[in-house]
Scaffold this active site. Structure first.
Site, PDB file in Angstrom:
ATOM      1  N   GLY A  10     -19.467   1.734   3.503  1.00  0.00           N
ATOM      2  CA  GLY A  10     -20.177   2.467   4.552  1.00  0.00           C
ATOM      3  C   GLY A  10     -19.738   1.971   5.928  1.00  0.00           C
ATOM      4  N   ILE A  38     -27.096  -1.425  -6.346  1.00  0.00           N
ATOM      5  CA  ILE A  38     -28.295  -2.206  -5.997  1.00  0.00           C
ATOM      6  C   ILE A  38     -29.558  -1.712  -6.709  1.00  0.00           C
ATOM      7  CG2 ILE A  38     -27.366  -2.973  -3.771  1.00  0.00           C
ATOM      8  CD1 ILE A  38     -29.376  -0.974  -2.443  1.00  0.00           C
ATOM      9  N   THR A  63     -28.817   7.061   3.700  1.00  0.00           N
ATOM     10  CA  THR A  63     -28.903   7.254   5.154  1.00  0.00           C
ATOM     11  C   THR A  63     -28.982   8.723   5.575  1.00  0.00           C
ATOM     12  OG1 THR A  63     -26.500   7.105   5.270  1.00  0.00           O
ATOM     13  CG2 THR A  63     -27.723   5.090   5.718  1.00  0.00           C
ATOM     14  N   ASP A 103     -34.804   1.980  13.377  1.00  0.00           N
ATOM     15  CA  ASP A 103     -35.803   2.346  14.390  1.00  0.00           C
ATOM     16  C   ASP A 103     -36.805   3.368  13.849  1.00  0.00           C
ATOM     17  OD1 ASP A 103     -33.616   4.126  14.210  1.00  0.00           O
ATOM     18  OD2 ASP A 103     -34.006   4.960  16.196  1.00  0.00           O
ATOM     19  N   TYR A 126     -37.367   8.758   4.970  1.00  0.00           N
ATOM     20  CA  TYR A 126     -36.356   7.719   5.244  1.00  0.00           C
ATOM     21  C   TYR A 126     -37.026   6.491   5.870  1.00  0.00           C
ATOM     22  CZ  TYR A 126     -32.461   5.392   7.651  1.00  0.00           C
ATOM     23  OH  TYR A 126     -31.560   4.469   8.125  1.00  0.00           O
ATOM     24  N   LYS A 130     -37.528   2.812   4.099  1.00  0.00           N
ATOM     25  CA  LYS A 130     -36.891   1.640   4.702  1.00  0.00           C
ATOM     26  C   LYS A 130     -37.940   0.571   5.032  1.00  0.00           C
ATOM     27  CE  LYS A 130     -33.101   1.144   5.981  1.00  0.00           C
ATOM     28  NZ  LYS A 130     -31.892   0.568   5.301  1.00  0.00           N
TER      29      LYS A 130
END
Ligand SMILES: NC(=O)c1ccc[n+]([C@@H]2O[C@H](COP(=O)([O-])OP(=O)(O)OC[C@H]3O[C@@H](n4cnc5c(N)ncnc54)[C@H](OP(=O)(O)O)[C@@H]3O)[C@@H](O)[C@H]2O)c1
Length: 278
Positions: A10, A38, A63, A103, A126, A130
């Site tokens: 990535g 993972i 992502t 963010d 998302y 996260k």
């Protein structure tokens, strides 16, 4: 000292592999989905126990922010269970663990740059997934660095490349002007992460280039640096509807990095210029 990178194909993984190669004390073990998935807790545990690394840097993530809204299970598996698996495995061998976050854990209603201790409140799948990844990291690993970044560009698909590509076939573009953040180069972020793993300053960090702009300002600056003559129209998020809600204001203050004297992030315009002139 071995440093395992996950998601190494990535944007951030590629830059970290490149920069770490300049550090003779580190041996890079670059992995992507094929070498180390993972999601597979057993594989993660066996791999990390066998390699017994000094540090693991998790660059693997789901992502695709809009896709996460419908691909919910995968979003949580990759963004939350993935770091959980890695955090548990790191704790077993005493490795340092870097979890890269976003963010989008903030709702964007703030009026000044967010600090690490500001209350999180994600408003997308998302962001929520996260945030869960951050929580698992803190819960299962003592020697962790959580590094929240934003508006990232490097080798791969990103806003900068999309704008340049769109300019090849369009005379004008509509770009959102009511979302403000800090475009961040993987070059600056990788350096900050490498600096951090050399310390024992564990904790949560914000890591974005200095300064702020809207997506519209960002697009205008890209075309200015590249000398591309194109009309850019500012539009609102309401006019440019996307499946996932975005924070209106997600500027991050690198407060913790400043406290430990490790804030080496450049102004976003300077880093962008370097990226585009390469
Ligand atoms: N991009 C941004 O604007 C942005 C903003 C804020 C924060 N971040 C965070 O920054 C970090 C790096 O982002 P990036 O832009 O470098 O991401 P990226 O370019 O999308 O790369 C992610 C990598 O992870 C791999 N991956 C996905 N699932 C995996 C799995 N189960 N096991 C192993 N590898 C897997 C992907 O492989 P495939 O391609 O095969 O799926 C890809 O190579 C992420 O944590 C992201 O959440 C990014």
């Amino acid at each position: 000292m071995k440093v395992v990178i996950t998601g190494a194909k990535g944007q951030l993984g590629l830059e970290l592999s490149k920069q770490l190669a300049n550090y003779s004390e580190y041996e890079i073990i670059a992995t992507d989905r094929d070498e180390l998935n993972i999601l597979d807790a057993n594989q993660v545990s066996e791999f990390i126990s066998k390699e017994n690394p000094y540090a693991v840097i998790n660059c693997a993530a789901h992502t695709a922010v809009d896709l996460c809204e419908t691909d919910v299970e995968n979003a949580y598996k990759i963004n939350a269970l993935g770091p959980r698996n890695l955090a548990i495995a790191c704790e077993k061998v005493g490795a340092k663990f870097v979890q890269v976050s976003t963010d989008y854990v903030f709702d964007g209603s703030g009026t000044r740059p967010y600090r690490e201790d500001d209350a999180t409140c994600p408003n997308s799948i998302y962001g929520t997934s996260k945030l869960m990844g951050e929580e698992f990291t803190k819960q299962f690993c003592l020697k962790y660095f959580i590094v929240r970044t934003a508006w990232l560009y490097g080798e791969g698909n990103n806003f900068v490349r999309t704008m340049i590509k769109l300019a090849e076939t369009n005379k004008e573009l509509n770009v959102v002007d009511d979302q403000v953040g800090s475009p961040t180069s993987t070059v600056d972020l990788a350096k900050a992460i490498i600096d951090l793993i050399g310390t024992e300053y564990y904790g949560t960090y914000h890591g974005t280039c200095e300064g702020q702009c809207s997506w519209y300002d960002f697009a205008k600056k890209i075309f200015e640096i590249k000398n591309i003559d194109i009309k850019v129209n500012p539009v609102t998020s309401e006019e440019f509807k996307r499946p996932a809600p975005r924070p209106a204001y997600s500027v991050l203050d690198n407060f913790m990095l400043k406290l430990v004297n490790l804030n080496t992030f450049r102004n976003w315009e300077e880093s962008l210029k370097e990226y585009l002139e390469k």
